[in-house]
Design an enzyme around this catalytic site. Structure first.
Site, PDB file in Angstrom:
ATOM      1  N   LYS A   1       0.814  -1.217   0.000  1.00 48.59           N
ATOM      2  CA  LYS A   1       0.000   0.000   0.000  1.00 48.59           C
ATOM      3  C   LYS A   1       0.852   1.274   0.000  1.00 48.59           C
ATOM      4  CE  LYS A   1      -3.916  -2.086  -0.181  1.00 48.59           C
ATOM      5  NZ  LYS A   1      -4.850  -1.953  -1.294  1.00 48.59           N
TER       6      LYS A   1
HETATM    7  N1  PMP Z   1      -3.485  -8.200   1.377  1.00 53.44           N
HETATM    8  C1  PMP Z   1      -3.565  -7.239   2.311  1.00 53.44           C
HETATM    9  C2  PMP Z   1      -3.002  -7.511   3.654  1.00 53.44           C
HETATM   10  C3  PMP Z   1      -4.189  -6.017   2.026  1.00 53.44           C
HETATM   11  O1  PMP Z   1      -4.261  -5.066   2.981  1.00 53.44           O
HETATM   12  C4  PMP Z   1      -4.743  -5.817   0.748  1.00 53.44           C
HETATM   13  C5  PMP Z   1      -5.444  -4.526   0.455  1.00 53.44           C
HETATM   14  N2  PMP Z   1      -6.815  -4.488   0.750  1.00 53.44           N
HETATM   15  C6  PMP Z   1      -4.645  -6.863  -0.205  1.00 53.44           C
HETATM   16  C7  PMP Z   1      -3.996  -8.020   0.155  1.00 53.44           C
HETATM   17  C8  PMP Z   1      -5.248  -6.756  -1.564  1.00 53.44           C
HETATM   18  O2  PMP Z   1      -4.636  -5.801  -2.378  1.00 53.44           O
HETATM   19  P1  PMP Z   1      -5.531  -4.930  -3.341  1.00 53.44           P
HETATM   20  O3  PMP Z   1      -6.374  -4.036  -2.475  1.00 53.44           O
HETATM   21  O4  PMP Z   1      -4.560  -4.176  -4.169  1.00 53.44           O
HETATM   22  O5  PMP Z   1      -6.382  -5.840  -4.137  1.00 53.44           O
END
Ligand code: PMP
Length: 344
Positions: free
Chosen positions: A48
Site C-alpha cells: 500500500k
Molecule cells: N493483502 C492485504 C493484507 C491487504 O491489505 C490488501 C489490500 N486491501 C490486499 C492483500 C489486496 O490488495 P488490493 O487491495 O490491491 O487488491
C-alpha cells in the site's frame, strides 16, 4: 541502485523495488518455479506504500494538494499506515476514519504515525451518518483543501501498480513469467500488474485469490452482484462485499477461493519454512497456489510469481497467536504448524 551505498533524502525514496524471492521449500513438491514478490520490504511494510505515494503525488502534480492540506481515507489497515507515513514526510494532515472493530494496536499504530483517527461504530449501515464512509465523506466536504483517497473506487490505485510493481516483476523474471497469483481486495494490485504483464505478453495467466464470504469470484464469472455470497470471514484485506471499480475483471483469467483456516496455516508454514515473516493474505495466496497445483494448473517449465502483500508483524494477535488459532478452532487441522515453547 545499490541501496547499501546510497544515502536517501527520506524514507519515501525506499518505496518499491521490492525483492523477488525464490520459494525453495513451500513449492518443493509443486511442478514449476515459484517466486514471491515480497511487499513487506516496502518501508511501511506493505504494497500500500506504492498507492499512497502515487495517489498523493498525482494530486500534487494536478495542483490539488499543497503542504498543510488534508488527506482522508477509510481504513485501519495497511493503506492507513502508508498514507500516514507519506503525509508526515510531505507535510499533510492525515485523517483516518476507522471501524470500532479495529484493534487498539492498529489505532495506536496509526496515531504513532501522526494520523488523526476517528473511530466510527462498526454495526451501522454504510449510509448511516455515523458510518466510517459517511464520516470520511463529510470531513472531505467540510475541510477545504482535502482529498479523499477512496482506494476501492480510485483508478490511480491500478496505475500505481501498472507503473511500478508490474514492470519490476517483468524485469525480475526477464520476461519469463507465465503466471501471476495475487489476492484481490480493492483489486488495484492484481489489475495494475496484470495490465502491464499482458501488454508485454498476452499469454501470462492472471489468477485472483478471493475469500469464501466475498462476491468477487461470482461477479467475475457471471458479472452479477450476488449478495447470497456474503458472510463474515476472518482474512483481512482479501475479498469484498461490493464490486470495486479499482478491479479490472477483464484482465483476470480466473478467481480461486481459499478458507480462513488453510490460509492461516499456510502463512505460518511460510514463516517456518522460508524464513519470510509475512501476513495472512500471503498465506492465502500460497494456499491458492497449492489448490491450483492440485487442479493441474502448472507445468514443469512454468515461472509463477505470487504476491506477498504485507508483513507478519501486523498479525501478532491473529495468525501468529497460538491462542487466537485455538480460539478459532484451527488447531484441529492436519496442516498444523505449531512450534512449542519450553518454560525453564
Ligand atoms: N493483502 C492485504 C493484507 C491487504 O491489505 C490488501 C489490500 N486491501 C490486499 C492483500 C489486496 O490488495 P488490493 O487491495 O490491491 O487488491
Amino acid at each position: 541502485m545499490d541501496k547499501a551505498k546510497h544515502v536517501f533524502d527520506n524514507v519515501l525514496q525506499l518505496i518499491g523495488s521490492t525483492p523477488l524471492i525464490k520459494l525453495n521449500r513451500m513449492a518443493a513438491d509443486i511442478k514449476g518455479e515459484f517466486y514471491a514478490k515480497v511487499e513487506a520490504f516496502n518501508p511501511g511494510h506493505s504494497s500500500k506504500d506504492r498507492i499512497a505515494l502515487h495517489i498523493i503525488e498525482e494530486a500534487e502534480r494536478q495542483g490539488i494538494l499543497t503542504p498543510g492540506d488534508t488527506i482522508i481515507e477509510t481504513t485501519s489497515g495497511n493503506t492507513g499506515f502508508s498514507i500516514a507515513m507519506v503525509s508526515i514526510i510531505k507535510g499533510y494532515e492525515c485523517i483516518l476514519a476507522v471501524s470500532s472493530k479495529s484493534s487498539a494496536d492498529k489505532i495506536d499504530m496509526l496515531k504513532s504515525m501522526g494520523a488523526k483517527v476517528y473511530v466510527c461504530p462498526a454495526h451501522v449501515n454504510a449510509d448511516d451518518p455515523r458510518s466510517y464512509y459517511q464520516v470520511a465523506k463529510r470531513l472531505h466536504e467540510e475541510i477545504k483543501g482535502s482529498i479523499y483517497i477512496n482506494q476501492y473506487f480510485n483508478q490511480l490505485n491500478i496505475d500505481a501498480h501498472y507503473n511500478s510493481t508490474g514492470p519490476e516483476i517483468w524485469e525480475q523474471t526477464e520476461g519469463k513469467i507465465t503466471h501471476l497469483v495475487a489476492c484481490s481486495g480493492t483489486g488495484g494490485t492484481i489489475s495494475g500488474i496484470a495490465k502491464y504483464l499482458k501488454e508485454q505478453n498476452p499469454d501470462v495467466k492472471v489468477i485472483g485469490v478471493d475469500a469464501y464470504g466475498s462476491v468477487l469470484k461470482k461477479y467475475h464469472e457471471t458479472r452479477e452482484f450476488d449478495d447470497k455470497e456474503i458472510y463474515p470471514y476472518r482474512i483481512e484485506g482479501l475479498g469484498k462485499n461490493l464490486i470495486p471499480t479499482a478491479t479490472d475483471f477483464d484482465l483476470i483469467d480466473k478467481f480461486i477461493k481459499v478458507t480462513d483456516e488453510e490460509s492461516a496455516h499456510c502463512a505460518r508454514e511460510i514463516s517456518n519454512t522460508e524464513g519470510l515473516f509475512v501476513g495472512y493474505t500471503s498465506g492465502a495466496a500460497m494456499q491458492a497456489v497449492k489448490q491450483l497445483s492440485e487442479e493441474g494448473e502448472f507445468n514443469k517449465t512454468d515461472k509463477v510469481v505470487v504476491v506477498f502483500p504485507d508483513h507478519g508483524s501486523r498479525y501478532m494477535s491473529k495468525v501468529y497467536s497460538d491462542k487466537w488459532m485455538e480460539d478459532q478452532g484451527f488447531f484441529d487441522s492436519k496442516n498444523e504448524v505449531h512450534t512449542p515453547i519450553e518454560y525453564i
